[in-house]
Design a protein around this motif. Structure first.
Motif, mmCIF file in Angstrom:
data_model
loop_
_atom_site.group_PDB
_atom_site.id
_atom_site.type_symbol
_atom_site.label_atom_id
_atom_site.label_comp_id
_atom_site.label_asym_id
_atom_site.label_seq_id
_atom_site.Cartn_x
_atom_site.Cartn_y
_atom_site.Cartn_z
ATOM 1 N N ALA A 42 0.828 -1.199 0.000
ATOM 2 C CA ALA A 42 0.000 0.000 0.000
ATOM 3 C C ALA A 42 0.869 1.259 0.000
ATOM 4 O O ALA A 42 2.052 1.212 0.351
ATOM 5 C CB ALA A 42 -0.901 -0.014 1.227
ATOM 6 N N SER A 43 0.263 2.349 -0.388
ATOM 7 C CA SER A 43 0.963 3.631 -0.349
ATOM 8 C C SER A 43 1.409 3.903 1.089
ATOM 9 O O SER A 43 0.630 3.753 2.021
ATOM 10 C CB SER A 43 0.005 4.725 -0.834
ATOM 11 O OG SER A 43 0.619 5.960 -0.722
ATOM 12 N N THR A 49 10.998 4.412 0.075
ATOM 13 C CA THR A 49 12.027 4.451 1.111
ATOM 14 C C THR A 49 13.089 3.391 0.838
ATOM 15 O O THR A 49 14.294 3.656 0.916
ATOM 16 C CB THR A 49 11.400 4.205 2.503
ATOM 17 O OG1 THR A 49 10.479 5.249 2.765
ATOM 18 C CG2 THR A 49 12.455 4.159 3.597
ATOM 19 N N LEU A 50 12.617 2.205 0.462
ATOM 20 C CA LEU A 50 13.540 1.119 0.179
ATOM 21 C C LEU A 50 14.455 1.475 -1.000
ATOM 22 O O LEU A 50 15.664 1.247 -0.969
ATOM 23 C CB LEU A 50 12.740 -0.152 -0.115
ATOM 24 C CG LEU A 50 13.533 -1.449 -0.256
ATOM 25 C CD1 LEU A 50 14.397 -1.688 0.970
ATOM 26 C CD2 LEU A 50 12.587 -2.621 -0.458
ATOM 27 N N ILE A 199 14.931 -3.094 -9.984
ATOM 28 C CA ILE A 199 13.896 -3.065 -8.953
ATOM 29 C C ILE A 199 12.912 -1.986 -9.370
ATOM 30 O O ILE A 199 13.318 -0.858 -9.679
ATOM 31 C CB ILE A 199 14.483 -2.750 -7.562
ATOM 32 C CG1 ILE A 199 15.450 -3.863 -7.138
ATOM 33 C CG2 ILE A 199 13.369 -2.588 -6.534
ATOM 34 C CD1 ILE A 199 16.057 -3.657 -5.762
ATOM 35 N N GLY A 200 11.634 -2.319 -9.432
ATOM 36 C CA GLY A 200 10.666 -1.347 -9.909
ATOM 37 C C GLY A 200 9.456 -1.210 -9.020
ATOM 38 O O GLY A 200 9.087 -2.138 -8.291
ATOM 39 N N ILE A 201 8.859 -0.020 -9.058
ATOM 40 C CA ILE A 201 7.567 0.201 -8.415
ATOM 41 C C ILE A 201 6.602 0.541 -9.546
ATOM 42 O O ILE A 201 6.839 1.474 -10.307
ATOM 43 C CB ILE A 201 7.624 1.386 -7.421
ATOM 44 C CG1 ILE A 201 8.659 1.132 -6.324
ATOM 45 C CG2 ILE A 201 6.246 1.644 -6.817
ATOM 46 C CD1 ILE A 201 8.887 2.326 -5.408
ATOM 47 N N PHE A 202 5.551 -0.247 -9.687
ATOM 48 C CA PHE A 202 4.563 0.010 -10.744
ATOM 49 C C PHE A 202 3.178 -0.070 -10.137
ATOM 50 O O PHE A 202 2.797 -1.113 -9.620
ATOM 51 C CB PHE A 202 4.635 -1.083 -11.830
ATOM 52 C CG PHE A 202 5.974 -1.268 -12.472
ATOM 53 C CD1 PHE A 202 6.312 -0.569 -13.622
ATOM 54 C CD2 PHE A 202 6.891 -2.173 -11.940
ATOM 55 C CE1 PHE A 202 7.546 -0.765 -14.227
ATOM 56 C CE2 PHE A 202 8.131 -2.361 -12.536
ATOM 57 C CZ PHE A 202 8.454 -1.659 -13.685
ATOM 58 N N HIS A 203 2.420 0.995 -10.213
ATOM 59 C CA HIS A 203 1.034 0.882 -9.767
ATOM 60 C C HIS A 203 0.173 0.236 -10.836
ATOM 61 O O HIS A 203 -0.844 -0.364 -10.564
ATOM 62 C CB HIS A 203 0.490 2.256 -9.365
ATOM 63 C CG HIS A 203 0.861 2.602 -7.953
ATOM 64 N ND1 HIS A 203 1.208 3.861 -7.558
ATOM 65 C CD2 HIS A 203 0.969 1.822 -6.851
ATOM 66 C CE1 HIS A 203 1.516 3.843 -6.267
ATOM 67 N NE2 HIS A 203 1.380 2.623 -5.814
ATOM 68 N N VAL A 218 6.462 -5.065 0.403
ATOM 69 C CA VAL A 218 7.300 -4.403 1.407
ATOM 70 C C VAL A 218 6.612 -4.275 2.758
ATOM 71 O O VAL A 218 7.277 -3.989 3.760
ATOM 72 C CB VAL A 218 7.784 -2.996 0.951
ATOM 73 C CG1 VAL A 218 8.677 -3.089 -0.250
ATOM 74 C CG2 VAL A 218 6.621 -2.075 0.685
ATOM 75 N N SER A 219 5.293 -4.474 2.818
ATOM 76 C CA SER A 219 4.626 -4.316 4.120
ATOM 77 C C SER A 219 5.081 -5.384 5.122
ATOM 78 O O SER A 219 4.951 -5.190 6.329
ATOM 79 C CB SER A 219 3.101 -4.319 3.959
ATOM 80 O OG SER A 219 2.706 -5.439 3.218
#
Lengths: 227, 256
Positions: A42-43, A49-50, A199-203, A218-219
């Protein structure tokens, strides 16, 4: 290529009653060459941060963050700068540029920094900007005046100008239309094919499923769960 | 790799008051370091003590000289130190008037430093001066004008040209963009960044402007009351400040 071992992170707010806010604990993560790992959660769960921990913007409280043989958590500033120049690329959500520098030079800069000739760096920048549909009349202008989507694409072009062995991508497909989104996904697949660890963040779920080989939620690193 | 500059426990007192105390760091070739802190924090005192403008009370400033390797500049003879100041070192003052000769033409200001290192051929000196005016974006037609006829931003660029013409290896800068309006600042920052990369300069920049260090400096040292309270990679210090004072400093910046 990228390996995190027992990394933890907390923020101490000295000017707000010295509140200590633990944000991550026991982070273990491994990305090998040619692999793309998607960070989910979640947002506010700590995805960005990671990434900042890995890029060295944030100082880890403990643990090891190995990128291409260097422990970012312990390294000297000049070692991190060399790492960012030669090994580790980062496409952030926001473009930060020197005012007055033309878009073409913004994109070519990472190549010039590793000693590529002016001509080659320019050619590469031209081909990336063309691929990402930035109209030629904008190339000589500073991206500070561009629209959000255009800035985002300049940022991506810059991130893919040099072939970094490791890449961090924070929402690279956000706010892009279908055609540009497809181009970015193609760039990511190209980077994987040449052996980059990503390493990617994709919504965008479809994008995520298309390029990522595995996912890390990551939670599970947030201290409340661990406690 | 040998550091270009090693500063060890440098201390300067003004009577009982602390100017700067026990400052130590290494600067490597090609590195740009920013020193930030509020006015009175000792950053300019430190810069002037390193550059040999005033004698510190204690400490070492070891510079890797071209011919003899690392030497403590504080123990050098006056002529040796002055030679260093004309060749491998450069100092960009906050007020261009302090770094220029106001009654000498722009070309003469640049040429003077070349003559100081032994150049004698008038045509070559003038050609180099013209080249450097171009690099700092001053029209060549202004070569015979005195700096007093220049705007503040032009004077600052002329000062930079005068300092860099002898290809120094280490540049000290004291608030190089202070007192200039923002559009001129942006131009100067862009220029400095380009020169740093092309010439492989090392630089130490004192400023109170965090945006300036974010763009120019690889690493950062934060000073308060004459002491270094925090140091590290620039964006790490600005994005994740550890010390109470740095947190206050970073959170006090107005967002545009």
């Amino acid at each position: 290529m990228i390996e995190l071992e027992n990394v933890s992170k907390s923020f101490t707010l000295h000017n707000q009653g010295s509140a200590v806010i633990p944000v991550m604990e026991q982070v273990n993560l491994q990305v090998t060459a040619g692999q793309c790992v998607g960070l989910v959660g979640a947002s506010g769960a700590g995805k960005s941060t990671l990434m900042r921990l890995i890029y060295g913007n944030y100082l880890a409280a403990s643990g090891r963050i190995m990128v291409g043989g260097l422990d970012v958590a312990q390294a000297e500033p000049r070692q991190i700068i060399a790492l960012r120049r030669e090994t580790l690329g980062y496409v952030s959500q926001f473009l930060r540029v020197v005012p007055r520098v033309p878009a073409l030079d913004v994109v070519a800069e990472p190549l010039l920094a590793v000693g590529t000739t002016q001509e080659k760096a320019r050619d590469k920048a031209v081909s990336l900007l063309t691929e990402l549909n930035i109209p030629e009349r904008l190339w000589s202008l500073s991206p500070t005046t561009f629209s959000g989507g255009e800035q985002q694409r300049v940022n991506i072009a810059r991130g893919f100008a040099y072939d970094y062995p490791a890449l961090l991508l924070d929402e690279p497909t956000a706010s892009l239309d279908a055609q540009n989104r497809a181009t970015v996904l193609r760039l990511i697949e190209g980077a994987k094919a040449r052996g980059a660890a990503i390493i990617g963040i994709f919504h965008d779920e479809a994008a995520r499923n298309q390029v990522c080989d595995s996912f890390v939620d990551v939670s599970i690193f947030s201290p409340q769960v661990a406690a | 790799m040998t550091p270009l500059l090693q500063v060890n426990r440098l201390t300067k007192m003004y009577g009982p008051r602390i100017g700067c105390k026990d400052v130590s760091f290494d600067l490597y070739p090609g590195e740009v370091m920013g020193i930030v802190g509020e006015s009175g924090s000792g950053k300019s005192t430190l810069l002037n003590a390193m550059a040999g403008h005033h004698a510190p009370d204690r400490g070492e400033v070891i510079f890797d000289t071209r011919t003899e390797g690392p030497r403590d500049t504080l123990k050098m003879s006056e002529p040796e130190r002055r030679m260093l100041g004309r060749t491998d070192w450069a100092f960009v003052h906050q007020h261009a008037r302090d770094g220029l000769r106001m009654s000498v033409s722009a070309g003469g200001n640049i040429g003077e430093r070349l003559m100081a290192v032994g150049d004698r051929h008038y045509g070559e000196i003038r050609a180099q001066a013209a080249d450097w005016l171009g690099r700092v974006e001053i029209a060549e037609t202004r070569i015979d004008d005195r700096p007093s006829a220049f705007s503040g931003g032009m004077q600052q660029r002329l000062q930079i040209a005068r300092n860099l013409v002898t290809a120094p290896r280490l540049v000290f800068m004291d608030e190089p963009t202070g007192g200039l309006d923002v559009s001129v600042q942006a131009r100067l920052l862009d220029l400095l960044r380009g020169l740093v990369r092309e010439m492989g300069l090392s630089a130490i920049i004192v400023t109170h402007d965090l945006a300036v260090v974010r763009l120019l400096a690889d690493r950062l040292m934060v000073m308060k009351d004459g002491h270094v309270v925090e140091s590290g990679l620039t964006d790490q210090v600005l994005d994740d400040p550890q010390h109470a004072y740095t947190q206050l400093l970073v959170s006090s910046v107005l967002q545009v």
